[in-house]
Design a protein around this motif. Sequence first.
Motif, PDB file in Angstrom:
ATOM      1  N   LEU A 162     -28.281 -10.637  33.045  1.00 29.74           N
ATOM      2  CA  LEU A 162     -27.758  -9.280  32.955  1.00 29.74           C
ATOM      3  C   LEU A 162     -26.245  -9.422  32.839  1.00 29.74           C
ATOM      4  CD1 LEU A 162     -29.773  -7.588  35.850  1.00 29.74           C
ATOM      5  CD2 LEU A 162     -30.015  -7.010  33.423  1.00 29.74           C
ATOM      6  N   ILE A 163     -25.731  -9.326  31.629  1.00 25.70           N
ATOM      7  CA  ILE A 163     -24.295  -9.497  31.406  1.00 25.70           C
ATOM      8  C   ILE A 163     -23.676  -8.124  31.198  1.00 25.70           C
ATOM      9  CG2 ILE A 163     -22.528 -10.594  29.998  1.00 25.70           C
ATOM     10  CD1 ILE A 163     -24.607 -12.707  29.231  1.00 25.70           C
ATOM     11  N   ALA A 164     -22.772  -7.744  32.090  1.00 25.36           N
ATOM     12  CA  ALA A 164     -22.173  -6.409  32.088  1.00 25.36           C
ATOM     13  C   ALA A 164     -20.740  -6.473  31.588  1.00 25.36           C
ATOM     14  CB  ALA A 164     -22.203  -5.813  33.497  1.00 25.36           C
ATOM     15  N   SER A 165     -20.343  -5.426  30.888  1.00 27.35           N
ATOM     16  CA  SER A 165     -18.956  -5.316  30.446  1.00 27.35           C
ATOM     17  C   SER A 165     -18.033  -5.291  31.660  1.00 27.35           C
ATOM     18  CB  SER A 165     -18.767  -4.045  29.629  1.00 27.35           C
ATOM     19  OG  SER A 165     -18.905  -2.893  30.453  1.00 27.35           O
ATOM     20  N   PRO A 166     -16.754  -5.656  31.490  1.00 32.58           N
ATOM     21  CA  PRO A 166     -15.835  -5.601  32.626  1.00 32.58           C
ATOM     22  C   PRO A 166     -15.782  -4.224  33.278  1.00 32.58           C
ATOM     23  CG  PRO A 166     -14.857  -6.853  30.840  1.00 32.58           C
ATOM     24  CD  PRO A 166     -16.124  -6.251  30.297  1.00 32.58           C
ATOM     25  N   ALA A 167     -15.819  -3.163  32.466  1.00 34.90           N
ATOM     26  CA  ALA A 167     -15.757  -1.810  33.028  1.00 34.90           C
ATOM     27  C   ALA A 167     -16.992  -1.495  33.859  1.00 34.90           C
ATOM     28  CB  ALA A 167     -15.600  -0.785  31.900  1.00 34.90           C
ATOM     29  N   GLN A 207     -22.831 -15.553  19.888  1.00 32.39           N
ATOM     30  CA  GLN A 207     -21.648 -15.150  19.122  1.00 32.39           C
ATOM     31  C   GLN A 207     -21.905 -13.846  18.363  1.00 32.39           C
ATOM     32  OE1 GLN A 207     -21.257 -18.803  16.855  1.00 32.39           O
ATOM     33  NE2 GLN A 207     -19.464 -19.429  18.047  1.00 32.39           N
ATOM     34  N   ALA A 208     -23.118 -13.698  17.834  1.00 30.86           N
ATOM     35  CA  ALA A 208     -23.456 -12.479  17.096  1.00 30.86           C
ATOM     36  C   ALA A 208     -23.443 -11.260  18.017  1.00 30.86           C
ATOM     37  CB  ALA A 208     -24.819 -12.632  16.434  1.00 30.86           C
ATOM     38  N   VAL A 209     -24.068 -11.380  19.197  1.00 31.78           N
ATOM     39  CA  VAL A 209     -24.055 -10.258  20.133  1.00 31.78           C
ATOM     40  C   VAL A 209     -22.630  -9.952  20.557  1.00 31.78           C
ATOM     41  CG1 VAL A 209     -24.833  -9.428  22.386  1.00 31.78           C
ATOM     42  CG2 VAL A 209     -26.393 -10.717  20.936  1.00 31.78           C
ATOM     43  N   ALA A 210     -21.807 -10.984  20.758  1.00 28.24           N
ATOM     44  CA  ALA A 210     -20.417 -10.775  21.143  1.00 28.24           C
ATOM     45  C   ALA A 210     -19.681  -9.942  20.097  1.00 28.24           C
ATOM     46  CB  ALA A 210     -19.723 -12.119  21.355  1.00 28.24           C
ATOM     47  N   GLN A 211     -19.956 -10.204  18.822  1.00 21.86           N
ATOM     48  CA  GLN A 211     -19.322  -9.393  17.779  1.00 21.86           C
ATOM     49  C   GLN A 211     -19.847  -7.964  17.781  1.00 21.86           C
ATOM     50  OE1 GLN A 211     -18.417 -10.596  13.901  1.00 21.86           O
ATOM     51  NE2 GLN A 211     -18.098 -12.764  14.370  1.00 21.86           N
ATOM     52  N   LEU A 212     -21.134  -7.803  17.994  1.00 22.53           N
ATOM     53  CA  LEU A 212     -21.704  -6.456  18.034  1.00 22.53           C
ATOM     54  C   LEU A 212     -21.125  -5.640  19.189  1.00 22.53           C
ATOM     55  CD1 LEU A 212     -25.452  -7.319  17.312  1.00 22.53           C
ATOM     56  CD2 LEU A 212     -23.892  -6.111  15.782  1.00 22.53           C
ATOM     57  N   LEU A 213     -20.797  -6.296  20.279  1.00 24.03           N
ATOM     58  CA  LEU A 213     -20.260  -5.598  21.440  1.00 24.03           C
ATOM     59  C   LEU A 213     -18.898  -4.976  21.163  1.00 24.03           C
ATOM     60  CD1 LEU A 213     -21.248  -8.065  24.304  1.00 24.03           C
ATOM     61  CD2 LEU A 213     -22.263  -5.842  23.794  1.00 24.03           C
ATOM     62  N   ALA A 214     -18.210  -5.467  20.134  1.00 22.46           N
ATOM     63  CA  ALA A 214     -16.896  -4.918  19.810  1.00 22.46           C
ATOM     64  C   ALA A 214     -16.979  -3.434  19.463  1.00 22.46           C
ATOM     65  CB  ALA A 214     -16.273  -5.709  18.657  1.00 22.46           C
ATOM     66  N   GLY A 215     -18.133  -2.992  18.979  1.00 18.91           N
ATOM     67  CA  GLY A 215     -18.298  -1.581  18.632  1.00 18.91           C
ATOM     68  C   GLY A 215     -19.102  -0.795  19.642  1.00 18.91           C
ATOM     69  N   ALA A 216     -19.325  -1.387  20.819  1.00 18.28           N
ATOM     70  CA  ALA A 216     -20.222  -0.766  21.800  1.00 18.28           C
ATOM     71  C   ALA A 216     -19.510   0.122  22.808  1.00 18.28           C
ATOM     72  CB  ALA A 216     -20.998  -1.846  22.550  1.00 18.28           C
ATOM     73  N   GLY A 217     -18.189   0.158  22.800  1.00 19.80           N
ATOM     74  CA  GLY A 217     -17.468   0.934  23.790  1.00 19.80           C
ATOM     75  C   GLY A 217     -17.300   0.140  25.079  1.00 19.80           C
ATOM     76  N   PRO A 218     -16.691   0.749  26.088  1.00 21.09           N
ATOM     77  CA  PRO A 218     -16.359   0.006  27.306  1.00 21.09           C
ATOM     78  C   PRO A 218     -17.533  -0.255  28.245  1.00 21.09           C
ATOM     79  CG  PRO A 218     -15.653   2.282  27.509  1.00 21.09           C
ATOM     80  CD  PRO A 218     -16.140   2.125  26.107  1.00 21.09           C
ATOM     81  N   MET A 219     -18.635   0.498  28.095  1.00 24.33           N
ATOM     82  CA  MET A 219     -19.754   0.368  29.037  1.00 24.33           C
ATOM     83  C   MET A 219     -20.957  -0.218  28.310  1.00 24.33           C
ATOM     84  SD  MET A 219     -18.585   1.723  31.965  1.00 24.33           S
ATOM     85  CE  MET A 219     -19.759   2.630  32.946  1.00 24.33           C
ATOM     86  N   TRP A 220     -21.210  -1.508  28.517  1.00 26.28           N
ATOM     87  CA  TRP A 220     -22.361  -2.136  27.871  1.00 26.28           C
ATOM     88  C   TRP A 220     -23.023  -3.129  28.813  1.00 26.28           C
ATOM     89  CZ3 TRP A 220     -21.419  -7.277  27.935  1.00 26.28           C
ATOM     90  CH2 TRP A 220     -20.107  -7.736  27.745  1.00 26.28           C
ATOM     91  N   LEU A 221     -24.293  -3.405  28.486  1.00 24.75           N
ATOM     92  CA  LEU A 221     -25.089  -4.345  29.276  1.00 24.75           C
ATOM     93  C   LEU A 221     -25.981  -5.127  28.333  1.00 24.75           C
ATOM     94  CD1 LEU A 221     -25.972  -5.226  32.216  1.00 24.75           C
ATOM     95  CD2 LEU A 221     -27.829  -3.555  31.968  1.00 24.75           C
ATOM     96  N   VAL A 222     -25.964  -6.446  28.450  1.00 24.47           N
ATOM     97  CA  VAL A 222     -26.874  -7.323  27.715  1.00 24.47           C
ATOM     98  C   VAL A 222     -27.943  -7.782  28.695  1.00 24.47           C
ATOM     99  CG1 VAL A 222     -27.121  -9.440  26.366  1.00 24.47           C
ATOM    100  CG2 VAL A 222     -25.016  -8.083  26.185  1.00 24.47           C
ATOM    101  N   ALA A 223     -29.204  -7.488  28.383  1.00 22.90           N
ATOM    102  CA  ALA A 223     -30.301  -7.780  29.306  1.00 22.90           C
ATOM    103  C   ALA A 223     -31.397  -8.535  28.573  1.00 22.90           C
ATOM    104  CB  ALA A 223     -30.865  -6.480  29.894  1.00 22.90           C
ATOM    105  N   GLY A 224     -31.981  -9.517  29.258  1.00 25.00           N
ATOM    106  CA  GLY A 224     -33.124 -10.199  28.670  1.00 25.00           C
ATOM    107  C   GLY A 224     -33.171 -11.677  29.008  1.00 25.00           C
ATOM    108  N   ASP A 225     -33.976 -12.388  28.226  1.00 22.10           N
ATOM    109  CA  ASP A 225     -34.213 -13.810  28.418  1.00 22.10           C
ATOM    110  C   ASP A 225     -33.190 -14.584  27.579  1.00 22.10           C
ATOM    111  OD1 ASP A 225     -35.161 -16.377  28.656  1.00 22.10           O
ATOM    112  OD2 ASP A 225     -37.241 -15.900  28.151  1.00 22.10           O
ATOM    113  N   LEU A 226     -32.169 -15.120  28.240  1.00 23.87           N
ATOM    114  CA  LEU A 226     -31.129 -15.874  27.549  1.00 23.87           C
ATOM    115  C   LEU A 226     -31.585 -17.295  27.235  1.00 23.87           C
ATOM    116  CD1 LEU A 226     -28.044 -14.824  29.709  1.00 23.87           C
ATOM    117  CD2 LEU A 226     -28.950 -13.705  27.667  1.00 23.87           C
ATOM    118  N   ASN A 227     -32.660 -17.739  27.867  1.00 23.23           N
ATOM    119  CA  ASN A 227     -33.243 -19.071  27.639  1.00 23.23           C
ATOM    120  C   ASN A 227     -32.224 -20.192  27.845  1.00 23.23           C
ATOM    121  OD1 ASN A 227     -35.994 -19.562  27.218  1.00 23.23           O
ATOM    122  ND2 ASN A 227     -35.970 -18.417  25.306  1.00 23.23           N
ATOM    123  N   GLU A 228     -31.292 -19.970  28.751  1.00 23.26           N
ATOM    124  CA  GLU A 228     -30.281 -20.995  29.031  1.00 23.26           C
ATOM    125  C   GLU A 228     -30.788 -21.916  30.132  1.00 23.26           C
ATOM    126  OE1 GLU A 228     -26.783 -22.765  27.980  1.00 23.26           O
ATOM    127  OE2 GLU A 228     -27.397 -20.823  27.196  1.00 23.26           O
TER     128      GLU A 228
END
Length: 304
Positions: A236-241, A170-191
């Motif tokens: 590797l979670i990529a923005s829709p754009a 949820q925290a990363v999701a909020q941070l992404l609001a200010g990241a612009g249209p091109m973003w990528l979340v990468a790493g160990d999600l431990n899911e």
Amino acid sequence: MRIATLNMQNLRLMPDGTLFGARDRDDVEDPALDQADRRLTAALLAQANADLLAVQEVFDQASLDAFHDRYLTRVCAPYPWRLCLPGNDGRGLDVAVMSRFPWDHAASHAGMTAGDLGLDPPPGMSCDQPIFRRDGLEVRFGALTLFVVHFKAPYPDAARAWAVRRLEAQAVAQLLAGAGPMWLVAGDLNEPGGASERAVAPLEALGENLMRRLAEAERWTYFQPDERRYGAPDGLIASPALAARLEGVVPQVLRAGMGREAGPDGAERLPESGLHRPHASDHAGVVLDLERVRSSIIGRRLRG
């Protein structure tokens, strides 16, 4: 342009100047195995041939630099820009980046609390306690914003770990609001697999986990030998754009540095890999090719 992510499994510069091997604390202590592990970690990253490395389980900047200078530069071109900022893991296992080109902006979010974002923490966690178990490292390259993460592992209490991991997502999701249209979340999600609801669902609802482009049987990036258990914690979670620009691009899973115990028999492994150790890590590496969008997200800095 290629981006790779790897959990480097306890990369730490020890007081005697040696590097801790890709092992857990209860594994056999053997300096020769430790050195072989780190040669294999470097060989795996060289195989990835990435311009940008998003890595996890790095103790500190000194550990990252020692590995880069002693091992990585022997087998591939250097990464002049490297960053590992202090995080919240009591063992000092942080997230880090290594890059062959400079970033425009980098920021740690290790101090961010649930109160800062107006989120409800799990029971027993105060609003002024840091959200991230390690960090949410934000690094911007031109139009691309990268978040390197390593979320809470699903133990010792799986239900509580799920709640902590959900808060991190949820925290990363909020941070992404200010990241612009091109973003990528990468790493160990431990899911872990088999959960009725994924803790990282708030992130996956905002973009596309590109690992889902792989057939389910090909997504695994982790092997737990004592339980003979395979998992797919790396994401590797990529923005829709970004995901739209990468239509048809499928991440590549690099298992050549894992122990030979992680089947199937006869699977490709680096020559020095052993049954359990030496190995590069207990995780596979994951590579994403961004060549198709390279010029639009980074611009001229990579040309020549």
